[in-house]
Scaffold this motif. Structure first.
Motif, short mmCIF file in Angstrom:
data_model
loop_
_atom_site.label_atom_id
_atom_site.label_comp_id
_atom_site.label_asym_id
_atom_site.label_seq_id
_atom_site.Cartn_x
_atom_site.Cartn_y
_atom_site.Cartn_z
N LYS A 35 0.85 -1.17 0.00
CA LYS A 35 0.00 0.00 0.00
C LYS A 35 0.89 1.22 0.00
O LYS A 35 1.67 1.45 0.91
N LYS A 59 1.67 4.79 0.77
CA LYS A 59 1.19 5.77 1.73
C LYS A 59 1.21 7.16 1.07
O LYS A 59 1.79 7.35 0.02
N SER A 63 -0.29 -1.82 -6.34
CA SER A 63 -0.47 -1.42 -4.95
C SER A 63 -1.75 -2.02 -4.43
O SER A 63 -2.60 -2.48 -5.21
N ASP A 93 -4.02 -0.34 -2.85
CA ASP A 93 -5.07 0.68 -2.81
C ASP A 93 -5.87 0.61 -4.10
O ASP A 93 -5.46 1.14 -5.14
N LYS A 126 -8.45 2.05 -5.00
CA LYS A 126 -9.07 3.30 -5.44
C LYS A 126 -8.07 4.23 -6.13
O LYS A 126 -8.44 5.29 -6.61
N ARG A 127 -6.82 3.78 -6.20
CA ARG A 127 -5.76 4.70 -6.62
C ARG A 127 -5.01 4.19 -7.84
O ARG A 127 -4.83 2.99 -8.04
#
Length: 244
Positions: free
Chosen positions: A2, A4, A61, A63, A65-66
């Motif tokens: 993930k 950051k 990653s 995440d 949503k990213r």
């Protein structure tokens, strides 16, 4: 893995290189492949994370949503300033993977990357394929650039991208022992051939059709097409619901 918020990433310590012995040294050429899962993620990238995540090596990653935008910076072709202008306008932080020659010859652009909140990544002092090097030379390829950037820019890099996209289990372990996470990518297209650039329409279509959560997007800043479409691409990603 993930990613950051980038400001938090800059505080992580990089440990000195230590000896690496046990891992397989077979050279592998990375590619994300064309088969995708139900989330439009390349299957090979998903499998790469599963296989090499314990070596701090990732192609995606966590995440979902990213989308993380990264650029490989081998040499300057006149487009990086425009790319930085667009990233600033769109309030996007990218990761720029520098080679040694770029870090040494493009100090104004590198300093601008730092000043505008982007992340500098390590793409090898000489862009040498790590699996072809001895243990000592592989460490030197990573750490000589690490130390140069630290000494000349006061910046501590912590992400490594394997030159030529070539790796081995041993090379990934070497990077890990040098304190680095190795980032590959889950989306890329042929953008580095400066005399065979895709049209802006083609580039935008390919990149938006491949979009997926957790994407690590590989772009090259030598591409005139990338410089032209970057703002529209970011807008398209956001319209699809992704954070960039």
């Amino acid at each position: 893995m993930k990613i950051k918020p980038y400001a938090a990433l800059l505080t992580a310590a990089v440990m000195p290189c230590t000896a690496v012995y046990a891992a397989d040294s077979t050279k592998i050429g990375y590619g994300q492949g064309t088969a995708t899962d139900e989330k439009n993620r390349p299957v090979d990238a998903v499998q790469f994370n599963s296989r090499y995540g314990d070596l701090d090596a990732f192609a995606l990653s966590e995440d979902e949503k990213r989308i993380i935008i990264t650029f490989d910076q081998g040499y300057e072709n006149g487009y990086t300033a425009k790319i930085l202008d667009t990233l600033k306008e769109k309030d996007v932080q990218a990761i720029f993977f520098l080679t040694g020659p770029y870090a040494k010859t493009e100090s104004a652009l590198v300093q601008r990357m730092i000043d505008e909140g982007h992340v500098l990544g390590n793409h090898g002092m000489t862009h040498a394929s790590l699996p072809t090097l001895s243990d000592e030379n592989a460490k030197e390829e990573i750490m000589s650039l690490h130390n140069y950037v630290m000494n000349n820019y006061g910046y501590q890099m912590q992400y490594f991208r394997c030159p030529c996209g070539e790796y081995s289990e041993k090379a990934l372990e070497t990077a890990q022992q040098c304190g680095y996470k190795t980032l590959f990518w889950s989306s890329a297209y042929v953008d580095w051939k400066t005399d065979q650039q895709p049209s802006p329409q083609e580039g935008l279509r390919k990149l938006t059709e491949a979009a997926h959560g957790g994407e690590i997007l590989l772009l090259h800043s030598v591409s005139s097409t990338n410089a032209e479409i970057l703002g529209e691409l970011i807008d398209s990603f956001r319209a699809m619901g992704y954070t960039v």
